[in-house]
Design a protein around this motif. Structure first.
Motif, PDB file in Angstrom:
ATOM      1  N   ILE A  50      28.847  33.408  38.235  1.00  0.00           N
ATOM      2  CA  ILE A  50      29.527  32.406  37.405  1.00  0.00           C
ATOM      3  C   ILE A  50      29.607  31.103  38.186  1.00  0.00           C
ATOM      4  O   ILE A  50      30.016  31.093  39.346  1.00  0.00           O
ATOM      5  CB  ILE A  50      30.936  32.881  37.013  1.00  0.00           C
ATOM      6  CG1 ILE A  50      30.858  34.261  36.329  1.00  0.00           C
ATOM      7  CG2 ILE A  50      31.626  31.863  36.105  1.00  0.00           C
ATOM      8  CD1 ILE A  50      32.212  34.920  36.168  1.00  0.00           C
ATOM      9  N   SER A  51      29.224  29.991  37.554  1.00  0.00           N
ATOM     10  CA  SER A  51      29.300  28.666  38.181  1.00  0.00           C
ATOM     11  C   SER A  51      30.529  27.950  37.636  1.00  0.00           C
ATOM     12  O   SER A  51      30.495  27.416  36.521  1.00  0.00           O
ATOM     13  CB  SER A  51      28.037  27.849  37.881  1.00  0.00           C
ATOM     14  OG  SER A  51      26.894  28.496  38.393  1.00  0.00           O
ATOM     15  N   PRO A  52      31.652  27.920  38.374  1.00  0.00           N
ATOM     16  CA  PRO A  52      32.884  27.319  37.840  1.00  0.00           C
ATOM     17  C   PRO A  52      32.698  25.820  37.560  1.00  0.00           C
ATOM     18  O   PRO A  52      32.141  25.086  38.370  1.00  0.00           O
ATOM     19  CB  PRO A  52      33.908  27.540  38.967  1.00  0.00           C
ATOM     20  CG  PRO A  52      33.349  28.654  39.778  1.00  0.00           C
ATOM     21  CD  PRO A  52      31.865  28.493  39.713  1.00  0.00           C
ATOM     22  N   THR A  53      33.167  25.410  36.376  1.00  0.00           N
ATOM     23  CA  THR A  53      33.153  23.989  36.028  1.00  0.00           C
ATOM     24  C   THR A  53      34.495  23.326  36.293  1.00  0.00           C
ATOM     25  O   THR A  53      34.605  22.103  36.198  1.00  0.00           O
ATOM     26  CB  THR A  53      32.793  23.814  34.544  1.00  0.00           C
ATOM     27  OG1 THR A  53      33.732  24.558  33.752  1.00  0.00           O
ATOM     28  CG2 THR A  53      31.389  24.319  34.265  1.00  0.00           C
ATOM     29  N   VAL A  54      35.515  24.122  36.593  1.00  0.00           N
ATOM     30  CA  VAL A  54      36.846  23.607  36.929  1.00  0.00           C
ATOM     31  C   VAL A  54      37.353  24.362  38.147  1.00  0.00           C
ATOM     32  O   VAL A  54      36.843  25.437  38.491  1.00  0.00           O
ATOM     33  CB  VAL A  54      37.833  23.781  35.755  1.00  0.00           C
ATOM     34  CG1 VAL A  54      37.403  22.962  34.558  1.00  0.00           C
ATOM     35  CG2 VAL A  54      37.968  25.238  35.370  1.00  0.00           C
ATOM     36  N   VAL A  55      38.358  23.827  38.800  1.00  0.00           N
ATOM     37  CA  VAL A  55      38.961  24.510  39.942  1.00  0.00           C
ATOM     38  C   VAL A  55      39.697  25.747  39.434  1.00  0.00           C
ATOM     39  O   VAL A  55      40.492  25.656  38.499  1.00  0.00           O
ATOM     40  CB  VAL A  55      39.943  23.569  40.677  1.00  0.00           C
ATOM     41  CG1 VAL A  55      40.671  24.321  41.779  1.00  0.00           C
ATOM     42  CG2 VAL A  55      39.201  22.384  41.243  1.00  0.00           C
ATOM     43  N   PRO A  56      39.441  26.934  39.976  1.00  0.00           N
ATOM     44  CA  PRO A  56      40.154  28.134  39.542  1.00  0.00           C
ATOM     45  C   PRO A  56      41.660  27.943  39.632  1.00  0.00           C
ATOM     46  O   PRO A  56      42.177  27.365  40.583  1.00  0.00           O
ATOM     47  CB  PRO A  56      39.654  29.215  40.512  1.00  0.00           C
ATOM     48  CG  PRO A  56      38.302  28.730  40.934  1.00  0.00           C
ATOM     49  CD  PRO A  56      38.419  27.243  41.003  1.00  0.00           C
ATOM     50  N   LYS A  57      42.387  28.430  38.598  1.00  0.00           N
ATOM     51  CA  LYS A  57      43.841  28.276  38.533  1.00  0.00           C
ATOM     52  C   LYS A  57      44.505  29.622  38.804  1.00  0.00           C
ATOM     53  O   LYS A  57      44.196  30.608  38.145  1.00  0.00           O
ATOM     54  CB  LYS A  57      44.246  27.746  37.162  1.00  0.00           C
ATOM     55  CG  LYS A  57      45.733  27.484  37.036  1.00  0.00           C
ATOM     56  CD  LYS A  57      46.051  26.888  35.675  1.00  0.00           C
ATOM     57  CE  LYS A  57      47.536  26.604  35.540  1.00  0.00           C
ATOM     58  NZ  LYS A  57      47.870  26.029  34.208  1.00  0.00           N
ATOM     59  N   PHE A  58      45.430  29.662  39.769  1.00  0.00           N
ATOM     60  CA  PHE A  58      46.121  30.882  40.144  1.00  0.00           C
ATOM     61  C   PHE A  58      47.454  30.974  39.410  1.00  0.00           C
ATOM     62  O   PHE A  58      48.115  29.964  39.168  1.00  0.00           O
ATOM     63  CB  PHE A  58      46.369  30.909  41.661  1.00  0.00           C
ATOM     64  CG  PHE A  58      45.103  30.921  42.476  1.00  0.00           C
ATOM     65  CD1 PHE A  58      44.495  32.114  42.823  1.00  0.00           C
ATOM     66  CD2 PHE A  58      44.504  29.732  42.864  1.00  0.00           C
ATOM     67  CE1 PHE A  58      43.325  32.130  43.559  1.00  0.00           C
ATOM     68  CE2 PHE A  58      43.328  29.731  43.602  1.00  0.00           C
ATOM     69  CZ  PHE A  58      42.732  30.937  43.947  1.00  0.00           C
ATOM     70  N   HIS A  59      47.846  32.205  39.045  1.00  0.00           N
ATOM     71  CA  HIS A  59      49.088  32.448  38.330  1.00  0.00           C
ATOM     72  C   HIS A  59      49.938  33.447  39.118  1.00  0.00           C
ATOM     73  O   HIS A  59      49.420  34.310  39.836  1.00  0.00           O
ATOM     74  CB  HIS A  59      48.809  32.983  36.932  1.00  0.00           C
ATOM     75  CG  HIS A  59      47.987  32.042  36.103  1.00  0.00           C
ATOM     76  ND1 HIS A  59      48.528  31.175  35.186  1.00  0.00           N
ATOM     77  CD2 HIS A  59      46.634  31.819  36.088  1.00  0.00           C
ATOM     78  CE1 HIS A  59      47.570  30.470  34.624  1.00  0.00           C
ATOM     79  NE2 HIS A  59      46.403  30.838  35.147  1.00  0.00           N
ATOM     80  N   LYS A  60      51.260  33.340  38.940  1.00  0.00           N
ATOM     81  CA  LYS A  60      52.165  34.132  39.775  1.00  0.00           C
ATOM     82  C   LYS A  60      52.105  35.610  39.437  1.00  0.00           C
ATOM     83  O   LYS A  60      51.748  36.002  38.321  1.00  0.00           O
ATOM     84  CB  LYS A  60      53.590  33.619  39.628  1.00  0.00           C
ATOM     85  CG  LYS A  60      54.177  33.798  38.233  1.00  0.00           C
ATOM     86  CD  LYS A  60      55.571  33.184  38.183  1.00  0.00           C
ATOM     87  CE  LYS A  60      56.166  33.349  36.787  1.00  0.00           C
ATOM     88  NZ  LYS A  60      57.521  32.740  36.720  1.00  0.00           N
TER      89      LYS A  60
END
Length: 804
Positions: free
Chosen positions: A128-138
């Protein structure tokens, strides 16, 4: 069920999901074997200087590498995913860990099959080529969880609507930085516009429309049982603990009702003070009544003095009158990207100084709709020429006073509120001007421009002066020069023969009606404007003329008064082709009925060189400056050796193009008319929807051929049909009185009728029983327009489900 990760966490239970933007639910990628390291690595930028003892670094741009997931090959799961590999579609991804913590990101993917060895299972890799910065959730686990298992499939109660928004625009602009929403949540639009009551599904990154909890008004129900009697008991200092159903008490000036076992606050009551009445005759002295149970005049006055309005916030300044003239006509400008541009919106001038009343310190708001077909982008924004002001707020703008379109935003609405530093003076050439930054390439359209006093934006209306002018037919006084009436789109009349004989530059001495229309409004101060004059005489004659003016004393008669033929001696018969302008010719036309613009020839050059007069024109699809890219046919009227001409063309798909050139050095202006705006006839049972031309049609009882199967209980259909050509295919849209909306498309063959955005997955209200079919079940929507009641009904339903 999620695990407690207070002491750590193993990998078992980790799952990967993906979905398209408009999917309601994600799809699991089954049999994931390994996951990659997820996140971004910033580049190091050396910032060491001669004063440093050690090398110094700063963090540069983030670098997100491709994320490679190893998956065990199994035929059924392989079949679900391999076909989408490499299609360059951006999918939404969600990597969920056993304790409920998850990571979301977006990007296209590619599948590669891993190599095989002796006695090894087959596997493949999803990159997978991310187009956005990965977002982490709690994580669902924290110190207060006490080690209990929470999150995942057992995250406890969540309300039916996790969040409400005032509008769809506010919802789409919401930034879930505090992780208040999770995938699967529903949100509600609880505003005051037409979107009130719409429910959207949150898929982890954006919102998808689900349903509307406010259904159409139902049929009137049967008469109910008599209600409980209502009894006014008087005034008390405090409410009793118990009372009979329907009893009313005043506490001070606040009225309470005892309903369903509880006291309901009905609000404060006070009427306006009436006029003092006449003194009546002296009455007999009677016993003094006990007034302790009644509200005094002081009580009532105090209640009203504390009442406030919920419709407008304190501090708002409300106007509502459009102070700009000429805004009924949209501004259209073309830009080539060479240097900053400052085109004048001169037709958007201010109403007279007396009417506007705008002076130093006043707060004004102007707002507008915009659209563009630009291929390269730059800022733009209207402003007031010759005026300075302080900006208070702006909406729909990239920064304080400008809009910046891009490839995904080519239309919108913008507004700006300012405080004036000087009066608005309509007599000193103060008007609206547009700023367009260098680099903007394409056409820009500004419509529904409105400038009003105050900081509250209202729905667009034209200036009062324009509404009055467009709705009246004005009588002409004796001796009027018709060529001096070039002030806009207006109608005039003369109802007496003797009065008509006094008119100047008038082709008739009979009573008539004169209609003046603006062909080209000009695009700056001093620019020439072109008007068409149509004069209808009561004896049936029609005269036409075209006049150009620079707004002062300069005029050019592009076409003098010309009588439309109304007798056989001036009618061309199909067998008489020797002269297609039989009788006196209006201009130096050579009589040729048409000419062609062939492939490679310039349409504008041919129109300018064809000679004066009327022509029928055929345009090849490959002609230079052909705006449609397909074959066109139309007519042109030219004068002044081809320096002034007007042309109208229609394509095979029903689109109309209007072109105007009004000077030797001017650039032709091209505008497009959507043929679907043309009003068609009322359809009957013998009309076939498949064969309709572009336009808008009405259905008033009888369903035409190939209409959707949506007749009402009486066997009738009441609806509107719109037909248009879009991107090479024919599209038909259907709306009826039950709010049903359907689309049918022919791109070679007709597809079945379907609900917009749900082809093959219709979710609609049945007009016969008022239910919504969802997954084989039938749901009855709330029929009340009271949103509070609708929400309470749905909450009660959820509470019952939880208890059961």
């Amino acid at each position: 069920m999620a695990i407690d990760s207070s002491s750590g966490m193993a990998s078992a239970g980790t799952k990967l999901f993906y979905s398209k933007t408009d999917d309601v639910a994600p799809t699991e990628v089954a049999d994931v074997k390994t996951t990659p390291e997820v996140g971004v690595q910033p580049q190091q930028l050396e910032v060491t200087n001669l004063g440093d003892e050690t090398q110094q670094y700063d963090l540069g741009m983030n670098n997100s590498t491709a994320l490679a997931f190893s998956v065990v090959y199994k035929g059924p799961t392989w079949n679900k995913i391999y076909a989408n590999s490499g299609n360059r579609v951006i999918y939404n991804w969600k990597l969920v860990y056993p304790d409920g913590m998850y990571i979301t990101f977006s990007g296209p993917f590619q599948v590669t099959v891993q190599g095989l060895d002796i006695n090894t299972p087959l596997a493949y890799t999803i990159s997978i080529s991310p187009t956005v910065v990965p977002k982490f959730h709690k994580s669902a686990s924290d110190e207060s969880s006490g080690g209990e298992e929470i999150g995942g499939d057992s995250m406890g109660y969540r309300p039916m609507f996790v969040k409400t928004f005032s509008s769809v625009a506010a919802m789409n602009s919401y930034d879930d930085s505090d992780d208040s929403l999770i995938q699967g949540d529903f949100v509600l639009v609880n505003g005051t516009d037409a979107d009130r009551g719409k429910v959207y599904f949150y898929n982890g990154s954006n919102f998808t429309f689900f349903a509307n909890i406010i259904g159409p008004q139902g049929v009137q129900g049967v008469k109910g049982d008599p209600g409980l009697s209502v009894r006014m008991k008087g005034k008390v200092s405090s409410l009793p603990a118990l009372a009979n159903e329907g009893e009313l008490y005043f506490v001070g000036t606040t009225l309470y009702s005892y309903t369903n076992g509880q006291w309901i606050n009905l609000g404060d009551f006070k009427g306006d003070k009436g006029d003092k009445g006449d003194i009546g005759p002296t009455g007999k002295v009677g016993p003094m009544p006990d007034m302790t149970e009644y509200a005094t005049e002081s009580d009532v006055t105090k209640a009203v003095s504390t009442a406030t309005s919920d419709s407008v916030k304190w501090g708002d300044q409300v106007g509502g009158r459009n102070l700009l003239l000429g805004t009924e006509t949209s501004y259209v400008g073309s830009f080539a990207g060479s240097g900053d541009s400052f085109p004048d919106l001169y037709k958007y001038s201010f109403v007279s100084e007396t009417n506007s009343g705008l002076t130093t310190g006043d707060v004004v708001t102007w707002h507008f709709d915009w659209s563009t077909n630009a291929t390269a982008y730059g800022d733009f924004g209207p402003y007031i020429v010759g005026q300075s002001y302080d900006v208070i707020k702006s909406t729909g703008m990239s920064h304080t006073e400008a809009v910046t379109p891009n490839s995904s935003m080519k239309s919108g609405h913008a507004s700006i509120t300012v405080k004036l530093k000087a009066p608005i003076n309509s007599s000193s050439y103060q008007f609206m001007r547009m700023y367009v930054r260098s680099g903007f390439i394409g056409t820009l359209t500004i419509s529904n421009m409105m400038l009003e006093k105050g900081n509250v934006e209202h729905d667009y209306v034209p200036a009062l002066e324009n509404l009055i002018a467009s709705s009246q037919t004005i009588p002409l006084p004796s001796g009027t020069d018709l060529y001096t009436l070039l002030e806009g789109d207006r109608s005039y009349y003369v109802n007496q023969k003797t009065l008509a004989a006094t008119m100047i530059n008038c082709p008739t001495a009979s009573a008539f009606v004169l209609t003046i229309r603006t062909i080209s409004p000009g695009n700056s101060i001093g620019a020439w404007k072109i008007f068409s004059l149509s004069l209808k005489v009561l004896n049936g004659e029609e005269w036409h003329a075209i006049i150009s003016t620079d707004g002062s004393a300069k005029q050019t008669i592009s076409m003098p008064w010309t009588l439309e033929p109304n007798d056989d001696s001036k009618v061309v018969h199909v067998t008489d082709t020797s002269n297609w302008q039989k009788g006196g010719k209006a201009t130096a036309d050579d009589g040729n009925p048409y000419f062609a613009v062939n492939a490679g020839e310039d349409l504008f050059t041919k129109l300018s060189s064809a000679g004066n007069g009327f022509r029928t024109v055929y345009v090849n699809a490959s002609a230079v400056n052909n705006p449609s890219g397909t074959s066109m046919r139309g007519t042109t009227l030219a004068d002044n050796n081809g320096n002034i001409w007007i042309a109208d063309f229609t394509t095979w798909s029903g689109y109309t193009y209007h072109m105007v050139k009004w000077g030797a050095t001017s650039t032709p202006i091209v505008t497009t008319v959507d043929s679907s705006s043309y009003q068609g006839k009322i359809l009957t049972a013998t009309d076939d929807i498949y064969n309709l031309s572009p336009g808008t049609y009405s259905i008033n009882g009888s369903a035409p051929l190939h209409a959707p199967a949506l007749i009402d209980s009486s066997g009738k259909m009441y609806a509107t049909i719109t037909v248009k050509f879009t991107a090479g295919y024919k599209q038909v849209e259907y709306w009826d009185d039950y709010a049903n909306h359907r689309i049918m498309i022919n791109s070679g063959n007709w597809n079945p009728w379907f609900v917009p955005n749900t082809f093959g997955k219709d979710v609609m209200i049945d007009p016969h029983n008022g239910t919504i079919p969802v997954n084989g079940k039938y749901i009855t929507p709330v029929s009340s327009n009271d949103l509070t009641s609708a929400i309470a009904t749905m909450k009660a339903y959820v509470d019952r489900k939880i208890k059961s």
